[in-house]
Design a protein around this motif. Structure first.
Motif, PDB file in Angstrom:
ATOM      1  N   UNK A  86       0.840  -1.207   0.000  1.00  0.00           N
ATOM      2  CA  UNK A  86       0.000   0.000   0.000  1.00  0.00           C
ATOM      3  C   UNK A  86       0.866   1.244   0.000  1.00  0.00           C
ATOM      4  N   UNK A 103       2.846   2.332  -2.260  1.00  0.00           N
ATOM      5  CA  UNK A 103       4.088   2.308  -3.030  1.00  0.00           C
ATOM      6  C   UNK A 103       3.851   2.885  -4.396  1.00  0.00           C
ATOM      7  N   UNK A 119       7.290   1.914  -9.965  1.00  0.00           N
ATOM      8  CA  UNK A 119       8.543   2.347 -10.578  1.00  0.00           C
ATOM      9  C   UNK A 119       8.684   1.654 -11.922  1.00  0.00           C
ATOM     10  N   UNK A 136      10.850   7.994  -2.316  1.00  0.00           N
ATOM     11  CA  UNK A 136       9.867   7.093  -1.752  1.00  0.00           C
ATOM     12  C   UNK A 136       9.948   5.726  -2.393  1.00  0.00           C
ATOM     13  N   UNK A 137       9.915   4.709  -1.582  1.00  0.00           N
ATOM     14  CA  UNK A 137       9.876   3.303  -2.013  1.00  0.00           C
ATOM     15  C   UNK A 137      11.108   2.875  -2.795  1.00  0.00           C
ATOM     16  N   UNK A 153       5.212   5.080   4.150  1.00  0.00           N
ATOM     17  CA  UNK A 153       5.502   3.764   3.595  1.00  0.00           C
ATOM     18  C   UNK A 153       5.639   2.710   4.688  1.00  0.00           C
ATOM     19  N   UNK A 154       6.331   3.071   5.728  1.00  0.00           N
ATOM     20  CA  UNK A 154       6.579   2.122   6.817  1.00  0.00           C
ATOM     21  C   UNK A 154       5.995   2.692   8.093  1.00  0.00           C
TER      22      UNK A 154
END
Lengths: 630, 190
Positions: free
Chosen positions: A48, A50, A53, B94-95, B183-184
């Motif tokens: 969730x 993310x 990419x 991010x990510x 995210x975390x």
């Protein structure tokens, strides 16, 4: 033109003759019966929040419109685009190609989306057509990348057809574009290597960390990059080799020639090893000599390394390959330096000059030693020595020195011949020549070694006697059974003689200690010189030259990681990043790819060395067993 | 979107912290360190050369002067290439992960990229240097032990002055954590 799209719609996927070409459809295509999901969504789950990419190769940024082919990694929510399939294509052939590549490389490829490279802004029909392709190749999520020709403005969309798993999750994902240089990523190797799953264990999973999975995917998909645009294949692809497959005549010739050469050299080397392992060399005098000379050690080491390089087995992993290459380059450099040394030695009669200089130098050293002994026999540094012992020891060493000088003079006519033949051995490598030099130094300073041994033994005996008699003086003794000092009652005559001997030893101690000190220092000097030579030999043996050269000339091959650069950004457009390879620093290259050296490391620490010197125990810095003999 | 603030470091030089906002998933923090001051450079060079001249008058060997020049040049090059940091950048994507770049005065750039999957936590460490200063660190996960920490990586190498360092760290960490927290969630402080 309209016929074509309707034909495609009607025939679905079964017709092999339905060629898909771009063109403005006459009518909006009817809802096409959804084909059985052959390239089904490889996991529609995602973390969730993310961002999606999209790893896009830089070589495809200027390619014409088409389909995006690559791999979807659901755990990282990343799509690795490997190539672009151009129009015209037949969907069934595209799927066949993907299945072929999947079989060859065990990487689950799929059609990820569409790529649109517009010439003018008015080609919207192309856009609609491309959207229609999403029905033929269904994939979750369906990527749509679009670029205006000649501008840096990109637009990306990732749509999902299925009902989103979470009620609040968006229907469309946010996309982040990451550009990567396909050729460099293909050829590079990450350090430390991520645990790559076994090829036979089924499809490659993305258990390797995020970026390692990208590298892994690109490296394994070599089968996809084998055809270029000059091949008359059914499907036209764009990737890093599409302008022409990279190949080199020299590399191909080397590959062909390496097979028979390796077999030949492997036979030769096995013959040599068999000959050296023969029974004759195990007999006592020869085996003793072989074990002492450092030349033999070095030659054995080189033989082992060459056997490894020319073995007919292929290297199993990149580390082994690098090791083989390092060993080969190191041996070649060694031989080149050795040949240079050889040509230098044999030119301008340098060997003759060296041989002529050798005997006077040996004489000079012996003279200096004589002066030293005479000084010790007098009153060295103002200390008062025991005259009788001093004379005995001094005369004994002087006689020994005299014998040595006579021996050198006896050998002097043959020295030039010996040196000439020994100099020839430099063609085997500089390390061999240096080992021979170290051995020659050891042989020429043999008398110093002998003096050291005599002095050390005398001193050791004295120290043992002193410690034992000191215990007697205090009324104790050493209990061998219990390995400790116990009290003991001695008889009067034992005590008397013991104390007398103790005083004699104590007063003779300075003389012996001085001789021991002087000869130990000389011996340590010779050991230090030999140590330097060994250090140089070790350096040449263990330096990974091929890896260092690779790091210098092709830094992307050895990657410590990656680095990102944010490209020109505009509000409302997706974020664009450029992924570059971060090369491994030099010290880590040396540390990772160091070759194992001979293994003759000094076995003592400084503390134990000092202890041994104090108690007069003999020190053997390089060998576990005894020392050289003539 | 850019934002700049000034602070002072331990030795009193001027530091500037710039914040750039590329998109909702990408942010950059840029810490510019004080430049090499001409005064200190002149002082060091003069000291070395005076000492060399003193030795020269004692030994009458002109090699000492050449050696002093070489030493000064090599020392300066080495200092600019290995020690003097011009700018430090922290890029949070991010990510993907966190990227830390140090640019040295000679132009060398040293980059470290840490993937998001390896980040265990972000902490503020205290160090005693005359007084207490604070610096931001990233804790990395241990691949072998699930609860262990394999490395503690400080984010910036230049340290801000004691009373300011806490503010800087809190500023960075709040941006950092709000970013990562999306995210975390388990990284958010309770």
């Amino acid at each position: 033109m309209g016929l074509v799209s309707r034909g495609a719609a009607a025939a679905g996927l079964g017709a092999a003759s339905a060629v898909v070409r771009p063109g403005p459809p006459d009518a909006v295509p009817h809802p096409i019966p959804t084909p059985p999901p052959e390239s089904a969504a490889l996991g529609s789950s995602r973390m969730p929040g993310m961002v999606l990419k999209a790893f896009f190769p830089t070589c495809c940024a200027s390619a014409d419109s088409g389909l995006l082919v690559g791999r979807w990694v659901p755990e990282q929510s990343s799509a690795v685009v490997l190539a672009v399939v151009h129009f015209p294509f037949i969907p069934i052939q595209v799927k066949e190609l993907l299945a072929q590549v999947h079989q060859a490389s065990r990487v689950g490829l799929a059609v990820l989306g569409t790529w649109c490279h517009r010439r003018q802004e008015t080609e919207e029909s192309l856009g609609h057509f491309l959207e229609g392709l999403g029905a033929i190749f269904s994939h979750e999520p369906w990527l749509q990348l679009c670029r205006e020709r000649g501008s840096k403005l990109w637009s990306c969309k990732a749509t999902r057809r299925q009902v989103p798993p979470h009620p609040g999750a968006p229907y469309e994902d946010q996309v982040m574009l990451v550009f990567y240089d396909q050729r460099k990523v293909l050829l590079s190797q990450l350090h430390p290597p991520a645990a790559v799953p076994d090829r036979q264990a089924g499809d490659a999973t993305a258990s390797a960390g995020g970026l390692a999975a990208v590298f892994d995917t690109v490296a394994r998909s070599e089968a996809l990059f084998r055809s270029d645009r000059f091949d008359e294949g059914p499907v036209r692809l764009s990737h890093w080799q599409s302008e022409g497959v990279e190949a080199s005549i020299l590399a191909e010739l080397a590959k062909r020639a390496s097979g028979p050469i390796c077999v030949l050299l492997a036979c030769l080397l096995s013959l040599i090893s068999a000959a050296s392992a023969c029974r004759v060399f195990k007999l006592w005098p020869l085996s003793f000599i072989w074990s002492k000379l450092s030349v033999c050690e070095q030659l054995r080491h080189r033989l082992e390394q060459l056997t490894l390089v020319f073995s007919t087995q292929k290297a199993e992993n990149p580390t082994q390959l690098m090791r083989k290459a390092n060993v080969l380059v190191s041996v070649l450099l060694d031989v080149a330096l050795g040949l240079a040394l050889l040509s230098w030695l044999h030119g301008k009669d340098r060997i003759g000059q060296l041989a002529e200089a050798l005997v006077p130098v040996a004489d000079h050293v012996a003279e200096e030693l004589q002066h030293l002994l005479q000084w010790l026999m007098g009153a060295p540094a103002g200390l008062k020595m025991n005259r009788a012992l001093d004379q005995v020891l001094g005369r004994f060493f002087l006689y020994h020195l005299h014998l040595w000088i006579s021996y050198i003079h006896l050998m002097s006519p043959f020295i030039e011949r010996i040196l000439w033949h020994v100099g020839l051995s430099a063609c085997l490598g500089l390390t061999v020549a240096l080992s021979i030099l170290s051995d020659i130094i050891a042989l020429l300073t043999f008398h110093i070694y002998c003096f050291y041994v005599y002095g050390a033994r005398l001193y050791c005996l004295k120290i043992c006697g002193l410690s034992s008699l000191w215990r007697l003086f205090r009324g104790k003794k050493w209990n061998v059974l219990r390995q400790r000092v116990d009290s003991c009652s001695y008889d009067l005559d034992q005590l008397f003689i013991g104390t007398l001997l103790f005083t004699i030893l104590v007063f003779l101690l300075p003389t012996t200690a001085l001789y021991y000190l002087v000869f130990t220092l000389l011996r340590l000097l010779v050991v230090a010189v030999q140590g330097l030579i060994h250090l140089l030999v070790d350096l040449i043996n263990s330096l990974p030259l091929y890896s260092l050269g690779l790091r210098l000339c092709r830094p992307y091959r050895l990657a410590a990681g990656v680095k990102f650069r944010v490209l020109e950004h505009e509000a409302g457009r997706p974020l664009r990043l450029l992924m570059q390879i971060n090369p491994l620093p030099y010290c880590r290259v040396v540390h990772t790819y160091r070759l194992p050296s001979c293994g003759c490391h000094p076995t003592h620490s400084w503390g134990s060395l000092c202890r041994k010197l104090f108690f007069g125990e003999l020190i053997y810095p390089w060998r576990q067993r005894g020392d050289k003999q003539d | 979107m850019e934002d700049e603030q000034s602070f002072s470091d331990i030795c009193g030089g001027r530091l500037a912290l710039q914040r750039r906002y590329y998109s909702s998933s990408c942010r950059e923090f840029c810490l510019s360190c004080p430049r090499l001051s001409l005064r200190s450079l002149t002082a060091v060079t003069c000291t070395v050369w005076l000492a060399a001249y003193g030795l020269f008058t004692l030994c009458e060997n002109s090699m000492i002067l050449s050696a002093a020049i070489f030493i000064t040049l090599l020392g300066l090059l080495g200092y600019l290439h290995f020690v003097k940091i011009d700018q430090e950048t922290l890029l949070i994507i991010d990510s993907l992960g966190i990227q830390m770049t140090s640019s040295y005065a000679s132009g060398k750039e040293c980059t470290t990229f840490i993937e998001m999957g390896k980040v265990k936590d972000v902490v503020i460490n205290e160090a005693v240097y005359m007084k207490v200063i604070y610096y931001l660190c990233i804790l990395l996960k241990d691949p072998v032990e699930p609860d262990g920490i394999s490395q503690v990586v400080p984010v910036f190498q230049t340290f801000t002055a004691c009373d300011i360092s806490e503010k800087v760290c809190l500023l960075l960490s709040s941006c950092f954590l709000s970013h990562l927290g999306a995210v975390w969630p388990e990284l958010l402080p309770l």
